[in-house]
Design a protein around this motif. Structure first.
Motif, PDB file in Angstrom:
ATOM      1  N   GLN A  54      -9.541  21.337  51.461  1.00 46.51           N
ATOM      2  CA  GLN A  54      -8.640  20.584  50.572  1.00 46.51           C
ATOM      3  C   GLN A  54      -8.983  19.096  50.519  1.00 46.51           C
ATOM      4  OE1 GLN A  54      -7.953  21.387  53.644  1.00 46.51           O
ATOM      5  NE2 GLN A  54      -7.007  19.598  54.584  1.00 46.51           N
ATOM      6  N   GLY A  55      -9.785  18.648  51.444  1.00 46.34           N
ATOM      7  CA  GLY A  55     -10.203  17.251  51.453  1.00 46.34           C
ATOM      8  C   GLY A  55      -9.353  16.393  52.366  1.00 46.34           C
ATOM      9  N   THR A  56      -9.973  15.341  52.889  1.00 49.64           N
ATOM     10  CA  THR A  56      -9.261  14.382  53.723  1.00 49.64           C
ATOM     11  C   THR A  56      -9.777  12.984  53.373  1.00 49.64           C
ATOM     12  OG1 THR A  56      -8.661  13.819  56.003  1.00 49.64           O
ATOM     13  CG2 THR A  56     -10.898  14.635  55.649  1.00 49.64           C
ATOM     14  N   GLN A  57      -8.867  12.051  53.248  1.00 44.42           N
ATOM     15  CA  GLN A  57      -9.201  10.718  52.744  1.00 44.42           C
ATOM     16  C   GLN A  57      -9.719   9.814  53.857  1.00 44.42           C
ATOM     17  OE1 GLN A  57      -9.099   9.507  49.519  1.00 44.42           O
ATOM     18  NE2 GLN A  57      -9.958   7.583  50.310  1.00 44.42           N
ATOM     19  N   VAL A  58     -10.765   9.066  53.521  1.00 46.58           N
ATOM     20  CA  VAL A  58     -11.272   8.011  54.391  1.00 46.58           C
ATOM     21  C   VAL A  58     -11.233   6.706  53.610  1.00 46.58           C
ATOM     22  CG1 VAL A  58     -13.318   7.061  55.521  1.00 46.58           C
ATOM     23  CG2 VAL A  58     -12.736   9.478  55.795  1.00 46.58           C
ATOM     24  N   THR A  59     -10.604   5.706  54.196  1.00 40.96           N
ATOM     25  CA  THR A  59     -10.538   4.385  53.581  1.00 40.96           C
ATOM     26  C   THR A  59     -11.088   3.368  54.559  1.00 40.96           C
ATOM     27  OG1 THR A  59      -8.581   5.011  52.303  1.00 40.96           O
ATOM     28  CG2 THR A  59      -9.062   2.660  52.513  1.00 40.96           C
ATOM     29  N   VAL A  60     -12.106   2.637  54.126  1.00 42.72           N
ATOM     30  CA  VAL A  60     -12.732   1.622  54.962  1.00 42.72           C
ATOM     31  C   VAL A  60     -12.465   0.260  54.317  1.00 42.72           C
ATOM     32  CG1 VAL A  60     -14.843   0.826  56.072  1.00 42.72           C
ATOM     33  CG2 VAL A  60     -14.519   3.267  55.594  1.00 42.72           C
ATOM     34  N   SER A  61     -11.869  -0.626  55.081  1.00 37.00           N
ATOM     35  CA  SER A  61     -11.520  -1.940  54.526  1.00 37.00           C
ATOM     36  C   SER A  61     -12.197  -3.074  55.290  1.00 37.00           C
ATOM     37  CB  SER A  61     -10.012  -2.128  54.566  1.00 37.00           C
ATOM     38  OG  SER A  61      -9.550  -2.033  55.906  1.00 37.00           O
TER      39      SER A  61
END
Length: 125
Positions: A118-125
């Motif tokens: 289903q997908g999993t979010q990765v956010t790099v800031s």
């Protein structure tokens, strides 16, 4: 019923690390398992995969040397260790599996895979 479930996504600062795990259920003996990602406005792309019967591994050039994929056939899991993350790694990450021996030359292609998480979010800031 085949199911791929990802866990381990999240937010991290640039230079940080994350680790994903994908657990497959419903059948055993996936020949090829790996990770793909899709950033907003972009096509889904292969990141890291196991392909073929000899445990061949392929990485996208953009993650080579930073990401490491590993697999536990007994547990039917595949993991992705991501280090030195940067903003360009921000995306939805998907686990994928194929029930046949995908040619290594095609192992980073979306069309080679029938089963998706289903997908999993990765956010790099």
């Amino acid at each position: 019923h085949v199911q791929l479930v990802e866990s381990g996504g999240g937010s991290v600062q640039a230079g940080g690390s994350l680790r994903f795990i994908c657990a497959a259920s419903g059948r055993t003996g996936y020949y090829c398992m790996g990770w793909f990602r899709q950033a907003p406005g972009k096509e889904r792309e292969g990141v890291a995969v196991f392909s073929g019967g000899a445990g061949n591994i392929r990485y996208a050039a953009s993650v080579q040397g930073r990401f490491t994929i590993s697999r536990d056939n007994a547990k039917n899991t595949v993991e992705l260790q991501m280090n030195s993350l940067n903003a360009e790694d921000t995306a939805m990450y998907y686990c994928a599996a194929a029930d046949y021996a995908v040619s290594p030359s095609r192992s980073l292609e979306v069309r080679s895979y029938r089963f998706w998480g289903q997908g999993t979010q990765v956010t790099v800031s």
